[in-house]
Design a protein around this motif. Sequence first.
Motif, PDB file in Angstrom:
ATOM      1  N   UNK A 110       3.989  -2.663 -10.568  1.00  0.00           N
ATOM      2  CA  UNK A 110       4.356  -1.275 -10.279  1.00  0.00           C
ATOM      3  C   UNK A 110       3.962  -0.882  -8.854  1.00  0.00           C
ATOM      4  N   UNK A 111       2.743  -1.250  -8.462  1.00  0.00           N
ATOM      5  CA  UNK A 111       2.227  -0.863  -7.149  1.00  0.00           C
ATOM      6  C   UNK A 111       2.971  -1.569  -6.021  1.00  0.00           C
ATOM      7  N   UNK A 112       3.109  -2.890  -6.142  1.00  0.00           N
ATOM      8  CA  UNK A 112       3.665  -3.679  -5.040  1.00  0.00           C
ATOM      9  C   UNK A 112       5.162  -3.452  -4.868  1.00  0.00           C
ATOM     10  N   UNK A 113       5.906  -3.491  -5.960  1.00  0.00           N
ATOM     11  CA  UNK A 113       7.346  -3.260  -5.851  1.00  0.00           C
ATOM     12  C   UNK A 113       7.650  -1.797  -5.532  1.00  0.00           C
ATOM     13  N   UNK A 115       5.912  -0.082  -3.496  1.00  0.00           N
ATOM     14  CA  UNK A 115       5.522   0.100  -2.091  1.00  0.00           C
ATOM     15  C   UNK A 115       4.377   1.098  -1.904  1.00  0.00           C
ATOM     16  N   UNK A 116       3.491   1.188  -2.906  1.00  0.00           N
ATOM     17  CA  UNK A 116       2.272   1.979  -2.718  1.00  0.00           C
ATOM     18  C   UNK A 116       1.273   1.140  -1.923  1.00  0.00           C
ATOM     19  N   UNK A 117       0.205   1.768  -1.445  1.00  0.00           N
ATOM     20  CA  UNK A 117      -0.769   1.066  -0.592  1.00  0.00           C
ATOM     21  C   UNK A 117      -1.990   0.643  -1.413  1.00  0.00           C
ATOM     22  N   UNK A 118      -2.087  -0.650  -1.682  1.00  0.00           N
ATOM     23  CA  UNK A 118      -3.219  -1.211  -2.411  1.00  0.00           C
ATOM     24  C   UNK A 118      -4.110  -1.950  -1.423  1.00  0.00           C
ATOM     25  N   UNK A 203      -5.033 -12.367  -3.076  1.00  0.00           N
ATOM     26  CA  UNK A 203      -4.203 -11.196  -2.824  1.00  0.00           C
ATOM     27  C   UNK A 203      -3.588 -11.248  -1.426  1.00  0.00           C
ATOM     28  N   UNK A 204      -4.333 -11.788  -0.461  1.00  0.00           N
ATOM     29  CA  UNK A 204      -3.768 -11.971   0.869  1.00  0.00           C
ATOM     30  C   UNK A 204      -2.629 -12.982   0.844  1.00  0.00           C
ATOM     31  N   UNK A 205      -2.809 -14.055   0.079  1.00  0.00           N
ATOM     32  CA  UNK A 205      -1.750 -15.048  -0.083  1.00  0.00           C
ATOM     33  C   UNK A 205      -0.527 -14.437  -0.760  1.00  0.00           C
ATOM     34  N   UNK A 206      -0.779 -13.548  -1.721  1.00  0.00           N
ATOM     35  CA  UNK A 206       0.330 -12.892  -2.410  1.00  0.00           C
ATOM     36  C   UNK A 206       1.180 -12.095  -1.426  1.00  0.00           C
ATOM     37  N   UNK A 207       0.530 -11.336  -0.555  1.00  0.00           N
ATOM     38  CA  UNK A 207       1.260 -10.569   0.457  1.00  0.00           C
ATOM     39  C   UNK A 207       2.082 -11.495   1.342  1.00  0.00           C
ATOM     40  N   UNK A 208       1.501 -12.631   1.711  1.00  0.00           N
ATOM     41  CA  UNK A 208       2.188 -13.609   2.555  1.00  0.00           C
ATOM     42  C   UNK A 208       3.381 -14.214   1.815  1.00  0.00           C
ATOM     43  N   UNK A 209       3.163 -14.604   0.554  1.00  0.00           N
ATOM     44  CA  UNK A 209       4.221 -15.238  -0.230  1.00  0.00           C
ATOM     45  C   UNK A 209       5.387 -14.290  -0.511  1.00  0.00           C
ATOM     46  N   UNK A 210       5.057 -13.012  -0.719  1.00  0.00           N
ATOM     47  CA  UNK A 210       6.114 -12.035  -1.007  1.00  0.00           C
ATOM     48  C   UNK A 210       7.069 -11.876   0.169  1.00  0.00           C
ATOM     49  N   UNK A 211       6.570 -12.125   1.382  1.00  0.00           N
ATOM     50  CA  UNK A 211       7.434 -12.040   2.561  1.00  0.00           C
ATOM     51  C   UNK A 211       8.448 -13.176   2.617  1.00  0.00           C
ATOM     52  N   UNK A 212       8.163 -14.252   1.885  1.00  0.00           N
ATOM     53  CA  UNK A 212       9.095 -15.384   1.866  1.00  0.00           C
ATOM     54  C   UNK A 212      10.051 -15.312   0.685  1.00  0.00           C
ATOM     55  N   UNK A 218      11.998 -13.169  -8.177  1.00  0.00           N
ATOM     56  CA  UNK A 218      11.064 -14.106  -7.540  1.00  0.00           C
ATOM     57  C   UNK A 218       9.762 -13.404  -7.176  1.00  0.00           C
ATOM     58  N   UNK A 219       9.870 -12.182  -6.694  1.00  0.00           N
ATOM     59  CA  UNK A 219       8.685 -11.416  -6.312  1.00  0.00           C
ATOM     60  C   UNK A 219       7.825 -11.081  -7.532  1.00  0.00           C
TER      61      UNK A 219
END
Length: 292
Positions: A110-113, A115-118, A203-212, A218-219
């Motif tokens: 819910x948060x990531x898709x 676009x809230x700020x976590x 969580x940092x890796x998640x942010x990186x992976x979501x950009x790909x 997939x997200x």
Amino acid sequence: MKEDKEKHLEDVEQEKKQKQIDSELKENEDKSDESKPRKHGEILNEQLEEGKEVFNNSTGSILLCSFTAGLEIGFSYLLMCSVFTFFNGKVAEDTIFKLLTFVYPAGFIMVILGRSLLFTEQTSLLSLPVLNKKESVSSLLKLWGLVILGNLAGGWAMAALLIWIGPALGIFDLIAVEKISMHVTSFSPPVILVSAILAGWLMGLLSWLLSSAQETVSRILLIIMITGIMAFTSLHHSIVGNVEVFAGLLSSSKISFSDYLTFESLSLLGNAIGGVVFVALLKYRAFVYSVE
């Protein structure tokens, strides 16, 4: 005089290197075919641009978006308490904590898709403009402070609401609240810190992976995979944990304010270290070395 000249030459050299890095990043603006894997530089460039956008937002916008994230992440906790109560007495308690893995990702989706700020998702993202010398460390710390404040305040509000509405609806009881809080805080401070570093890394890796990842499905799968690892291994996440432990503080005598303060400070520190050092710094330096 000689020292001033050497310093000037060093500054010129640094400025030259920075222009070279920026030029290389500019060339890595995403123009690739979606059917092909994205390059390291393309992902880094997108992460940098996203980070810059957050820095440009108003204080009110940042606080509101981060407060919303704190509220939304509470839906993971709602499901966790409900699952714990449903299975309590039917299966072993350690098995119940593993079953929570299946509902833990809900709030993150819910948060990531949405676009809230976590804080933990934004930690490495917001560090990149500083590493790229487009923002200062002081502005980063101020921004982190706003995001953390919003996340915590949203979590406090959601925790207070859920410990009332859960028993009122009969979907979970305060035993579940107490058990989950005690499970989170039962570890020694060094263990919580290192656990939080690993969670921040993920969580940092998640942010990186979501950009790909381009497609929504997939997200979602990436979010489930990363947060599922955190849940199954009981790694400490400062924002979900804020709801878990604060709810216990409000409803159980077994959770003290000292327990809450110790957990929250260590988990925030660990999450920040994990996101900055093991993702932002390493990913950025890997790109810089390729340029140099």
